[in-house]
Design an enzyme around this catalytic site. Sequence first.
Site, PDB file in Angstrom:
ATOM      1  N   ARG A  90      33.029   1.953  44.372  1.00 36.02           N
ATOM      2  CA  ARG A  90      33.803   1.611  43.168  1.00 36.02           C
ATOM      3  C   ARG A  90      33.023   0.500  42.472  1.00 36.02           C
ATOM      4  O   ARG A  90      32.820  -0.575  43.035  1.00 36.02           O
ATOM      5  CB  ARG A  90      35.205   1.137  43.546  1.00 36.02           C
ATOM      6  CG  ARG A  90      35.931   0.490  42.376  1.00 36.02           C
ATOM      7  CD  ARG A  90      37.401   0.279  42.621  1.00 36.02           C
ATOM      8  NE  ARG A  90      38.112   1.548  42.555  1.00 36.02           N
ATOM      9  CZ  ARG A  90      39.439   1.653  42.410  1.00 36.02           C
ATOM     10  NH1 ARG A  90      40.196   0.589  42.327  1.00 36.02           N
ATOM     11  NH2 ARG A  90      40.008   2.854  42.355  1.00 36.02           N
TER      12      ARG A  90
ATOM     13  N   HIS B  90      36.763   8.613  37.133  1.00 35.79           N
ATOM     14  CA  HIS B  90      37.536   8.424  38.384  1.00 35.79           C
ATOM     15  C   HIS B  90      37.818   9.821  38.973  1.00 35.79           C
ATOM     16  O   HIS B  90      38.962  10.271  38.992  1.00 35.79           O
ATOM     17  CB  HIS B  90      38.834   7.671  38.065  1.00 35.79           C
ATOM     18  CG  HIS B  90      39.498   7.079  39.259  1.00 35.79           C
ATOM     19  ND1 HIS B  90      39.004   7.178  40.546  1.00 35.79           N
ATOM     20  CD2 HIS B  90      40.659   6.356  39.375  1.00 35.79           C
ATOM     21  CE1 HIS B  90      39.816   6.560  41.374  1.00 35.79           C
ATOM     22  NE2 HIS B  90      40.819   6.049  40.696  1.00 35.79           N
TER      23      HIS B  90
ATOM     24  N   GLN C  94      40.595  10.628  41.645  1.00 37.18           N
ATOM     25  CA  GLN C  94      41.962  10.559  41.126  1.00 37.18           C
ATOM     26  C   GLN C  94      42.383  11.919  40.554  1.00 37.18           C
ATOM     27  O   GLN C  94      43.466  12.429  40.846  1.00 37.18           O
ATOM     28  CB  GLN C  94      42.034   9.485  40.031  1.00 37.18           C
ATOM     29  CG  GLN C  94      43.419   9.318  39.459  1.00 37.18           C
ATOM     30  CD  GLN C  94      44.387   8.733  40.471  1.00 37.18           C
ATOM     31  OE1 GLN C  94      44.116   7.707  41.062  1.00 37.18           O
ATOM     32  NE2 GLN C  94      45.510   9.398  40.690  1.00 37.18           N
TER      33      GLN C  94
ATOM     34  N   ASP D 234      47.798   5.731  31.551  1.00 32.95           N
ATOM     35  CA  ASP D 234      47.173   4.758  32.455  1.00 32.95           C
ATOM     36  C   ASP D 234      47.262   3.393  31.771  1.00 32.95           C
ATOM     37  O   ASP D 234      47.655   3.312  30.593  1.00 32.95           O
ATOM     38  CB  ASP D 234      45.705   5.186  32.691  1.00 32.95           C
ATOM     39  CG  ASP D 234      44.974   4.321  33.702  1.00 32.95           C
ATOM     40  OD1 ASP D 234      45.629   3.575  34.454  1.00 32.95           O
ATOM     41  OD2 ASP D 234      43.729   4.390  33.734  1.00 32.95           O
TER      42      ASP D 234
ATOM     43  N   CYS E  32      48.082   7.226  37.448  1.00 31.72           N
ATOM     44  CA  CYS E  32      47.241   7.002  38.635  1.00 31.72           C
ATOM     45  C   CYS E  32      47.658   5.767  39.417  1.00 31.72           C
ATOM     46  O   CYS E  32      47.337   5.640  40.594  1.00 31.72           O
ATOM     47  CB  CYS E  32      45.772   6.929  38.236  1.00 31.72           C
ATOM     48  SG  CYS E  32      45.379   5.518  37.171  1.00 31.72           S
TER      49      CYS E  32
ATOM     50  N   ARG F  74      46.065  11.464  47.178  1.00 35.63           N
ATOM     51  CA  ARG F  74      44.705  10.897  47.263  1.00 35.63           C
ATOM     52  C   ARG F  74      44.194  11.045  48.701  1.00 35.63           C
ATOM     53  O   ARG F  74      43.038  11.386  48.936  1.00 35.63           O
ATOM     54  CB  ARG F  74      44.709   9.408  46.868  1.00 35.63           C
ATOM     55  CG  ARG F  74      45.056   9.103  45.420  1.00 35.63           C
ATOM     56  CD  ARG F  74      43.949   9.490  44.454  1.00 35.63           C
ATOM     57  NE  ARG F  74      42.672   8.858  44.774  1.00 35.63           N
ATOM     58  CZ  ARG F  74      42.312   7.622  44.421  1.00 35.63           C
ATOM     59  NH1 ARG F  74      43.125   6.887  43.703  1.00 35.63           N
ATOM     60  NH2 ARG F  74      41.115   7.147  44.742  1.00 35.63           N
TER      61      ARG F  74
END
Length: 306
Positions: free
Chosen positions: A104, A131, A134, A220, A260, A288
């Site tokens: 990340r 991402h 996700q 988001d 998310c 996830r």
Amino acid sequence: MEIKHFLQFKDLTSEEFEYLFERTREIKSRFKSYQQYWPLVDRTLVMIFEKASTRTRLSFEAGMQQLGGSAIYLNTRDSQLGRGEPVEDAAQVISRMSDLVMIRTFEQDIIERFAANSRVPVINGLTNEYHPCQILADIYTYIEHRGSIKGKTVAWIGDSNNVCNTWLQAAEVLDFNVHVSTPPGYEVEPERAGLYGTDHYEEFPDPMDACRDADLVTTDVWTSMGFEAENEERLRDFEHWQVDAEMMAQAKPDALFMHCLPAHRGEEVAAEVIDGAQSVVWDEAENRLHAQKALMEYLLLGKISG
Ligand code: CP
Ligand code: NVA
């Protein structure tokens, strides 16, 4: 076996995603019935975090342990990564001591350079641009609740950020449509999103129009990690892009809501929506774990049967 990385959604084909969704279903079902499944004994995942995380760290670390392997956490603060060691050198060393790496970080270029110097598969655990893990879990969640996403309409409300860009790539790979509504000045940048074209998305100045007849509404945070300096300005610019009950009412009656997480109730989403009947955010977060277990198994072992 050729090394396969997952640096952006379009690194895998629709056929590979179909396989991953099937494996996710199988792995989740075994996990739910407490069946031990250890295909990754003696394998080590290194997780490199240059930004904060709850879900990504937990799902990768727990997932690797549940598959019989182990996971090591590194962050910028207390490794040489924060002291300027070149990413190419770090990749050489880390990939000689591990079987799989999840990163990340900030710019996509960093993870691309790491992968180019890695002996093992590299997974994008979020960059400024994308991402992909996700959206892998989000689409699996959609399939679990509603079946195939092919031909469906996803409404994206808010910032054209890493999660938005990944939805747009996924629409191209899996053949669905995205209706995007962002405030002026925050529109999709097709090149940054890594899109092949504009066939799978449409931009709407009014978020109400973007939600009309959608099968899924998603949003988001207004300010992503790394953009904190813009927070005050963004709070003003995004004021009318909150997903509330009125906006959800424009979508199909059985539309799902996803986020998310982490979420800010009263900013990008109203509490009545995220805590309401159409919201599947907890399934989305849980998935996830299952989807990334399928991904790690695939990157390390290839397609397996049974
Ligand atoms: N959705 C997500 O990636 O959450 P974290 O930032 O907690 O990992
Ligand atoms: N767009 C958000 C996602 C967090 C999981 C960010 O990059 O901060």
